[in-house]
Design an enzyme around this catalytic site. Sequence first.
Site, PDB file in Angstrom:
ATOM      1  CE  LYS A  13      -2.281  -0.750   3.878  1.00  0.00           C
ATOM      2  NZ  LYS A  13      -1.608  -1.953   4.418  1.00  0.00           N
ATOM      3  NE  ARG A  88      -3.796  -0.463  10.584  1.00  0.00           N
ATOM      4  CZ  ARG A  88      -2.759   0.112   9.968  1.00  0.00           C
ATOM      5  NH1 ARG A  88      -2.826   1.381   9.638  1.00  0.00           N
ATOM      6  NH2 ARG A  88      -1.678  -0.579   9.696  1.00  0.00           N
ATOM      7  NE  ARG A 127       7.576  -2.266   5.993  1.00  0.00           N
ATOM      8  CZ  ARG A 127       6.277  -2.013   6.172  1.00  0.00           C
ATOM      9  NH1 ARG A 127       5.500  -1.774   5.124  1.00  0.00           N
ATOM     10  NH2 ARG A 127       5.759  -2.022   7.377  1.00  0.00           N
ATOM     11  NE  ARG A 160       6.688   0.345  10.067  1.00  0.00           N
ATOM     12  CZ  ARG A 160       5.459   0.381   9.536  1.00  0.00           C
ATOM     13  NH1 ARG A 160       5.292   0.901   8.327  1.00  0.00           N
ATOM     14  NH2 ARG A 160       4.414  -0.081  10.185  1.00  0.00           N
ATOM     15  NE  ARG A 171       2.421  -4.035  11.875  1.00  0.00           N
ATOM     16  CZ  ARG A 171       3.346  -3.798  10.945  1.00  0.00           C
ATOM     17  NH1 ARG A 171       4.561  -4.318  11.063  1.00  0.00           N
ATOM     18  NH2 ARG A 171       3.065  -3.045   9.907  1.00  0.00           N
TER      19      ARG A 171
HETATM   20  P1  AMP Z   1       1.202   1.378   9.167  1.00  0.00           P
HETATM   21  O1  AMP Z   1       2.361   2.246   8.921  1.00  0.00           O
HETATM   22  O2  AMP Z   1      -0.010   1.726   8.363  1.00  0.00           O
HETATM   23  O3  AMP Z   1       1.557  -0.098   9.059  1.00  0.00           O
HETATM   24  O4  AMP Z   1       0.760   1.610  10.692  1.00  0.00           O
HETATM   25  C1  AMP Z   1       1.649   1.304  11.747  1.00  0.00           C
HETATM   26  C2  AMP Z   1       0.897   1.242  13.045  1.00  0.00           C
HETATM   27  O5  AMP Z   1       0.319   2.515  13.340  1.00  0.00           O
HETATM   28  C3  AMP Z   1      -0.262   0.260  13.119  1.00  0.00           C
HETATM   29  O6  AMP Z   1       0.150  -1.065  13.374  1.00  0.00           O
HETATM   30  C4  AMP Z   1      -1.069   0.867  14.255  1.00  0.00           C
HETATM   31  O7  AMP Z   1      -0.480   0.591  15.511  1.00  0.00           O
HETATM   32  C5  AMP Z   1      -0.925   2.361  13.999  1.00  0.00           C
HETATM   33  N1  AMP Z   1      -1.988   2.846  13.086  1.00  0.00           N
HETATM   34  C6  AMP Z   1      -1.824   3.377  11.852  1.00  0.00           C
HETATM   35  N2  AMP Z   1      -2.999   3.703  11.298  1.00  0.00           N
HETATM   36  C7  AMP Z   1      -3.950   3.376  12.210  1.00  0.00           C
HETATM   37  C8  AMP Z   1      -5.374   3.440  12.223  1.00  0.00           C
HETATM   38  N3  AMP Z   1      -6.058   3.894  11.182  1.00  0.00           N
HETATM   39  N4  AMP Z   1      -6.004   2.997  13.339  1.00  0.00           N
HETATM   40  C9  AMP Z   1      -5.336   2.542  14.408  1.00  0.00           C
HETATM   41  N5  AMP Z   1      -3.998   2.428  14.454  1.00  0.00           N
HETATM   42  C10 AMP Z   1      -3.298   2.837  13.365  1.00  0.00           C
END
Ligand code: AMP
Length: 213
Positions: A13, A88, A127, A160, A171
């Site tokens: 994404k 989410r 990654r 990360r 996750r």
């Molecule tokens: P991402 O970079 O999209 O993989 O997001 C990393 C982390 O940020 C996720 O595993 C959540 O802990 C938090 N996070 C990001 N977007 C959201 C969201 N829309 N709702 C809740 N937690 C989020």
Amino acid sequence: MRLILFGPPGVGKGTQAKLLAEEFGIRHISTGDMLRAAFAAGTTLGRKAKSLMDAGQLVPDDVMIGIVREVLASPDNKKGFILDGFPRTLAQAKALTKFFDELKITDYRVVNFELDDDEIVRRLNNRLVCRKDGKIYNKEMDGLSPGNPCPACGGELYQRDDDLAETVRKRLKVYHMTTAPVIEYYKAGGMVVNIDGNSSIDVVNREIKMMVN
Ligand code: AMP
């Protein structure tokens, strides 16, 4: 172009959002990037979010909905936007529908990326992310290691904390339990397009563009 990129972590994404945002000159709204930026800036929100992120948990809905409401209201989004990582949860999806109604946004698409868990674990383990421009690389495929300079901008590449195998499993559990069912909400409205996350970056990029034209 108004897109919601939906799917499990590590499915591509972020990579696609960055490409499309650059190509079309529109905003890439990544809630994960925003939380990481808040942590890097040392804010209270950032610190709270970081401990949830590192535990593989979601940040509470009210916090995320508040952040996205503010971003979407900005005039910068007139040409379009790409939402990456939001919604989410069902509560987030419903809040987003409400914001779209308020902003009179009717034409948008949900791009649903699909990929199996084993491949996701393999990809996330490989990654690397650039601290400066946020570009995403693969240790194996690109022959890079943490600490190397980003081939595009020279920034430092890092892994990360939440991409460690144990956190990725958590996750994925949260994704399957809480996030994946949200697609049914959008399918009911008939605006979902499925994408095979196994396809190459170029093929996925082309498919998305064909779909929105
Ligand atoms: P991402 O970079 O999209 O993989 O997001 C990393 C982390 O940020 C996720 O595993 C959540 O802990 C938090 N996070 C990001 N977007 C959201 C969201 N829309 N709702 C809740 N937690 C989020």
